[in-house]
Design an enzyme around this catalytic site. Sequence first.
Site, PDB file in Angstrom:
ATOM      1  N   CYS A 305      -2.871  24.341  72.282  1.00 18.38           N
ATOM      2  CA  CYS A 305      -1.671  23.509  72.480  1.00 18.38           C
ATOM      3  C   CYS A 305      -0.371  24.288  72.265  1.00 18.38           C
ATOM      4  O   CYS A 305       0.592  24.124  73.009  1.00 18.38           O
ATOM      5  CB  CYS A 305      -1.718  22.264  71.605  1.00 18.38           C
ATOM      6  SG  CYS A 305      -2.075  22.574  69.862  1.00 18.38           S
ATOM      7  N   ASP A 429       3.432  16.373  75.787  1.00 17.67           N
ATOM      8  CA  ASP A 429       2.196  16.611  75.050  1.00 17.67           C
ATOM      9  C   ASP A 429       1.316  17.630  75.765  1.00 17.67           C
ATOM     10  O   ASP A 429       0.814  17.363  76.866  1.00 17.67           O
ATOM     11  CB  ASP A 429       1.443  15.288  74.895  1.00 17.67           C
ATOM     12  CG  ASP A 429       0.364  15.350  73.824  1.00 17.67           C
ATOM     13  OD1 ASP A 429      -0.143  16.458  73.582  1.00 17.67           O
ATOM     14  OD2 ASP A 429       0.043  14.304  73.239  1.00 17.67           O
ATOM     15  N   HIS A 431      -1.635  18.433  75.060  1.00 19.83           N
ATOM     16  CA  HIS A 431      -3.056  18.120  74.897  1.00 19.83           C
ATOM     17  C   HIS A 431      -3.634  17.379  76.107  1.00 19.83           C
ATOM     18  O   HIS A 431      -4.828  17.086  76.137  1.00 19.83           O
ATOM     19  CB  HIS A 431      -3.264  17.272  73.635  1.00 19.83           C
ATOM     20  CG  HIS A 431      -2.758  17.926  72.389  1.00 19.83           C
ATOM     21  ND1 HIS A 431      -1.475  17.721  71.918  1.00 19.83           N
ATOM     22  CD2 HIS A 431      -3.335  18.814  71.543  1.00 19.83           C
ATOM     23  CE1 HIS A 431      -1.292  18.425  70.809  1.00 19.83           C
ATOM     24  NE2 HIS A 431      -2.400  19.115  70.557  1.00 19.83           N
TER      25      HIS A 431
END
Length: 472
Positions: A305, A429, A431
């Site tokens: 990440c 994000d 992820h």
Amino acid sequence: MGLGDPPSCETAAYLRVRGSLELKCLLESTDARLISETISATFEKLHSQVNAESCVFVVTGSPIIIWPNKDFQTIPEEITPQTLCKDIHQWIQKDDQDSAGRRSSKKKIKRKTEASVINLQLMRDLTTPAPAVAPVLSVKTKKSHFLSAALPMDCVIQTTSNDTVKEAFQRLLTAMTDQLHEMEKVMLQHMKGTTLLVPEPLHFLLPEPNGLVTVVYPAGVPDSQLEMRRQELHRQYELPNDRPYFRRANVYHFPNEPYKDGYLRNPHLALTDPSLVDGKVYLVQGVYSYHHYMQDRMDDKGWGCAYRSLQTICSWFRQQAYVESPVPTHKDIQQALVDVGDKPASFVGSRQWIGSIEVQAVLSHLLGVTSKIMFVSRGSDLGSKGRELANHFLTEGTPIMIGGGVLAHTILGVAWSETTGDIRYLILDPHYTGAEDLQVISEKGWCGWKGPNFWDQTAYYNLCLPQRPKAI
């Protein structure tokens, strides 16, 4: 300030015409003055073509054809000189229609800064019968140079909702004439003997009140050799000398033109800003790419990440033209940390995490970019950082990498109330593991506004705040 705003979708649109004009001339001398005169005479012929009755505009994706210099003749006849420009859109087949005209059932997300564009093709009408004459053949033996080049015309004007088709197309013809003058100037300035560089029109979106501006550069000449020209442009448009507004990487990307690399740009523009009492919104400035898990045939789920957040930051510096180097791969990032002595050689090819300090080191080593580090002892204290984060986006405008616990995210902006202290964070994000689907990403919150409880209230966080270089 950012790099400008496109016209309001409800009140204005861009009218853009593209096509080639053939520059052909015979250079019978190597004398610079005579070559210049010959080229100028050839450009005069091109001006005549633009203003001739044979000049034709075809509206892309529609049946509309317009002869602006032929008493404004049009097909179909329903389009008249008094038709409003905005009414042309109803004749254009939209992207969400199939070839039979059926509309797709899938909802299309509209970006809030997305301007409408009417694309035109520049053509010549060659169907007009010429007078019957007997051909004459003349042979002359003489050493000369024949110059032939396709000039890539690309003109854009901004229209308002009240502009008629005739008014807009007259302005477009004027813009084409101006562009030919600029092309001639660039070609003559960069002439070396009988070698001429093709002029290249580029569009840049500048801060108001300038808006969209077209600049002609010599094709093939790198940005590093055009600094004096950029300095002139900055003076002309009264722009600061610490932002690279006129580098090629900053050209305006028109709506509905896909990026060749496949990455999504600026997914946050599909979102609605949060409403806070006495609150203001402070956002990332410019363009970035969304980098996340599983892209580039790289399975980094569970450990990559921070690498992806760093890639998003690097994409920002590349797309604002501060650097020309490509976005680094995971291996590039790991090798950079080995090169600066932060990691052992065995780190390359591993699946080990990195954090904000490593992101700072890589940005410095690979891009020459300095960063500030903000230390937050626990997530519950992030709510008190509204002023500092707002100031960062106001002055630097770069994406922020935040790491804490085992997670990393990218902060693209804050909504903050100075009076109440209420704050929301715009989070990208890394992820996410799905396809580049803007609708899924925005609706499922992979890019979205988050409250203070988004952070682990007891975790320790480091924020890497990249600083914008001072460059023209």
